[in-house]
Design an enzyme around this catalytic site. Structure first.
Site, PDB file in Angstrom:
ATOM      1  N   ARG A  84      -9.895   8.156  28.927  1.00  0.00           N
ATOM      2  CA  ARG A  84      -8.805   7.233  29.207  1.00  0.00           C
ATOM      3  C   ARG A  84      -8.534   7.257  30.710  1.00  0.00           C
ATOM      4  O   ARG A  84      -8.248   8.302  31.277  1.00  0.00           O
ATOM      5  CB  ARG A  84      -7.535   7.642  28.439  1.00  0.00           C
ATOM      6  N   HIS A 129      -0.745   1.740  35.020  1.00  0.00           N
ATOM      7  CA  HIS A 129      -0.208   3.102  35.077  1.00  0.00           C
ATOM      8  C   HIS A 129       0.522   3.251  36.416  1.00  0.00           C
ATOM      9  O   HIS A 129       0.117   4.004  37.286  1.00  0.00           O
ATOM     10  CB  HIS A 129      -1.322   4.139  34.898  1.00  0.00           C
ATOM     11  N   GLU A 174       3.782   4.278  29.408  1.00  0.00           N
ATOM     12  CA  GLU A 174       5.105   4.897  29.446  1.00  0.00           C
ATOM     13  C   GLU A 174       6.187   4.057  30.113  1.00  0.00           C
ATOM     14  O   GLU A 174       6.729   4.445  31.150  1.00  0.00           O
ATOM     15  CB  GLU A 174       5.040   6.242  30.176  1.00  0.00           C
ATOM     16  N   ASN A 314       2.099   9.510  24.187  1.00  0.00           N
ATOM     17  CA  ASN A 314       2.038  10.607  25.160  1.00  0.00           C
ATOM     18  C   ASN A 314       3.131  11.599  24.807  1.00  0.00           C
ATOM     19  O   ASN A 314       4.295  11.219  24.695  1.00  0.00           O
ATOM     20  CB  ASN A 314       2.307  10.100  26.590  1.00  0.00           C
ATOM     21  N   TYR A 316       4.471  15.823  25.432  1.00  0.00           N
ATOM     22  CA  TYR A 316       4.277  17.101  26.122  1.00  0.00           C
ATOM     23  C   TYR A 316       5.187  18.202  25.611  1.00  0.00           C
ATOM     24  O   TYR A 316       4.820  19.358  25.617  1.00  0.00           O
ATOM     25  CB  TYR A 316       4.547  16.925  27.625  1.00  0.00           C
ATOM     26  N   GLU A 383      -1.878  11.215  25.781  1.00  0.00           N
ATOM     27  CA  GLU A 383      -1.657  12.270  26.778  1.00  0.00           C
ATOM     28  C   GLU A 383      -0.993  13.443  26.098  1.00  0.00           C
ATOM     29  O   GLU A 383      -0.105  13.268  25.255  1.00  0.00           O
ATOM     30  CB  GLU A 383      -0.737  11.826  27.929  1.00  0.00           C
TER      31      GLU A 383
HETATM   32  C1  PNW Z   1       3.174  11.532  32.178  1.00  0.00           C
HETATM   33  N1  PNW Z   1       8.512  13.589  28.993  1.00  0.00           N
HETATM   34  O1  PNW Z   1       4.567  11.295  32.246  1.00  0.00           O
HETATM   35  C2  PNW Z   1       2.435  10.514  33.037  1.00  0.00           C
HETATM   36  O2  PNW Z   1       1.874   9.480  32.259  1.00  0.00           O
HETATM   37  C3  PNW Z   1       1.369  11.080  33.913  1.00  0.00           C
HETATM   38  O3  PNW Z   1       0.992  10.149  34.920  1.00  0.00           O
HETATM   39  C4  PNW Z   1       1.832  12.379  34.507  1.00  0.00           C
HETATM   40  O4  PNW Z   1       0.930  12.894  35.452  1.00  0.00           O
HETATM   41  C5  PNW Z   1       2.022  13.346  33.352  1.00  0.00           C
HETATM   42  O5  PNW Z   1       2.964  12.864  32.442  1.00  0.00           O
HETATM   43  C6  PNW Z   1       2.491  14.713  33.781  1.00  0.00           C
HETATM   44  O6  PNW Z   1       3.784  14.664  34.307  1.00  0.00           O
HETATM   45  C7  PNW Z   1       5.497  11.923  31.417  1.00  0.00           C
HETATM   46  O7  PNW Z   1       9.497  12.900  28.689  1.00  0.00           O
HETATM   47  C8  PNW Z   1       6.599  11.197  31.019  1.00  0.00           C
HETATM   48  O8  PNW Z   1       8.445  14.753  28.586  1.00  0.00           O
HETATM   49  C9  PNW Z   1       7.581  11.725  30.217  1.00  0.00           C
HETATM   50  C10 PNW Z   1       7.493  13.019  29.798  1.00  0.00           C
HETATM   51  C11 PNW Z   1       6.398  13.762  30.188  1.00  0.00           C
HETATM   52  C12 PNW Z   1       5.416  13.223  30.994  1.00  0.00           C
END
Ligand code: PNW
Length: 479
Positions: A84, A129, A174, A314, A316, A383
């Site tokens: 991706r 992006h 996002e 995505n 995390y 992601e």
């Molecule tokens: C992503 N959250 O953003 C982005 O798509 C990437 O470009 C970036 O490098 C990556 O995370 C790492 O930061 C995020 O709400 C948006 O937890 C939101 C969250 C996490 C990551």
């Protein structure tokens, strides 16, 4: 939790696609080469270097504009079947409009896609992006609904040029984070602090842009090209901080104001009811004759509803949610509209990014929530990853990935959630937006002190390679 959890001994299905993810501005560099136009990120970092930690920028980044062959080689060594990455809109259309197509930009992506196909790696291409052409920012950026039309023209050019080889498209990456970081907090480009109104307009325009690209693809290309296209939505799993009605309601509000904000219009139609009522009521109290959450008319609701071929997720981390009952509503603001405080348990393992803690069960819970609430048919985890200081020995990343992937596997095998692919963030260390090069998400190390931007497998890359090869997260693994 975390390290002590049981890792699934099952195998990922044969058809499951393992991959890795990147984004144009974070890896390419070549910011003004061969006719590329200026993006709002170029302008944002050059105008005032203090906006990024250590005054850094993405002018060179990982130099993937020149090193794309090496990147494909790395993907091949990992054994992944899915990559991706995103297209830089101003590399293809220097001022964002179809007035001028930059052939060198087309060639760059053409070569990359050809090399991927030859290596047996499926490209998943994100159209946007975060690197909006500066010219379009000057026209109002994501506050101007016309940008949806420009996005449509750009998307069409991408489908025409790459659609014979690209079967998986992501429209906008996002929208929540773009709108919150770029139009509410202001720490990301374009750096606006419009937390009471601009943030909502941004959301509406990004949804319209997404839907435009979706409809163009399906009206003009899908029959022949037979690909699939969707929005990529970022979300965290939200748990009530205390097991009482107040925080349970708070967690639901948090869901609606984050995930639901974008998923509801696309998968169910219109903004979540909870957002409409709350922001409508507060707007009235604040003296507005209309809601700060811009309404969709029926035509817009229908236009956006159903514009998905899968769910791009995505994720995390997770949050504990405390609901604030008597919040001082003060100035119009997304955060008081939401009236929740998300925080993280100090027992969860911390990463090198202050917002990112490991709560693996959140992966399984969130996948179930998305699956049951939005009924997307299939889900790609587009992601998921972990931040460290960048050392080659990255056992905390292995632990995070193993636990998160195990919960994803449980969602598939135990809960029947149709997760069909996974692209870990990130293939390699890269420009982490306002954090510059201080937070490292790569499974592959990049030496930013060397003009060669030398790439080196971290321990986690070897670990991931083995997972991809065996479809197993542990040694003793059963079919
Ligand atoms: C992503 N959250 O953003 C982005 O798509 C990437 O470009 C970036 O490098 C990556 O995370 C790492 O930061 C995020 O709400 C948006 O937890 C939101 C969250 C996490 C990551």
């Amino acid at each position: 939790l975390g390290a002590f959890e049981e890792i699934s001994t099952k195998k990922f299905p044969e058809s499951f696609l393992f991959g890795a993810a990147t984004a144009a501005y974070q890896i390419e560099g070549g910011w003004n080469e061969d006719g590329k136009g200026e993006s709002m990120w170029d302008r944002f970092v050059h105008d005032d270097p203090s906006r990024v930690k250590d005054g850094q920028n993405g002018d060179i980044a990982c130099d993937s504009y020149h090193k794309w062959q090496e990147d494909v080689e790395l993907l091949t060594q990992l054994g992944v079947k899915l990559y991706r990455f995103s297209l830089s809109w101003p590399r293809i259309l220097p001022d964002g409009t179809p007035r001028k197509v930059n052939q060198a930009g087309i060639n760059y992506y053409r070569n990359l896609i050809n090399a991927l196909k030859q290596a047996g790696i499926e490209p998943m291409v994100t159209l946007y992006h975060w690197d909006l052409p500066q010219h379009l920012l000057e026209l109002g950026g994501w506050l101007n609904s016309d940008i949806a039309n420009y996005f449509g023209d750009y998307a069409r050019i991408a489908f025409e040029n790459f659609g014979d080889d690209v079967k998986l498209w992501a429209t906008v990456n996002e929208p929540k984070t773009t709108c919150l970081s770029g139009y509410a907090y202001g720490e990301m480009a374009p750096g606006f602090t419009l937390p009471g109104d601009g943030v909502y307009k941004c959301a509406k325009v990004q949804l319209l842009a997404h839907a435009k690209a979706y409809h163009i693809y399906h009206a003009e290309f899908a029959t022949k090209q037979k690909g699939r296209i969707s929005l990529v939505i970022d979300a965290s799993y939200n748990l009530p901080a205390l097991n009482n009605d107040r925080d349970i309601f708070g967690a639901q509000r948090e869901d609606e104001f984050t995930l639901g904000w974008f998923a509801h219009p696309v998968y169910l139609g219109d903004w979540p009811e909870l957002m409409k009522t709350r922001i409508g009521n507060l707007s009235k109290q604040q003296g507005y004759s209309f809601s700060r959450l811009p309404e969709f008319n029926q035509e817009e609701i229908n236009y956006i509803n159903g514009t998905f071929d899968f769910f791009g997720l995505n994720t995390y981390t997770s949050n504990l949610i405390t609901y604030i009952v008597d919040i001082d509503i003060g100035d119009p603001n997304y955060f008081t509209d939401k009236s929740t405080i998300p925080w993280q348990d100090s027992n969860w393992a911390p990463s090198n990014a202050p917002w990112l803690y490991s709560y693996p069960l959140g992966m399984r819970k969130l996948l179930n929530h998305v699956w049951n609430t939005y009924k997307p048919g299939s889900i790609y985890v587009t992601e998921n990853g972990w931040a460290t200081d960048g050392s080659l020995e990255d056992s905390s990343r292995i632990s995070y990935l193993q636990n998160y992937m195990s919960n994803m596997l449980d969602a598939i095998t135990e809960d029947g959630v149709n997760v069909v692919g996974y692209t870990t963030w990130s293939l390699m260390d890269n420009f982490e937006w306002a954090q510059g090069y201080t937070q490292k998400f790569g499974i592959i190390h990049v030496d930013f002190d060397s003009p060669n931007r030398t790439r080196t497998f971290k321990t986690s890359a070897y670990w991931y390679k083995n997972v991809v090869a065996t479809r197993c997260l542990v040694e003793e693994c059963l079919d």
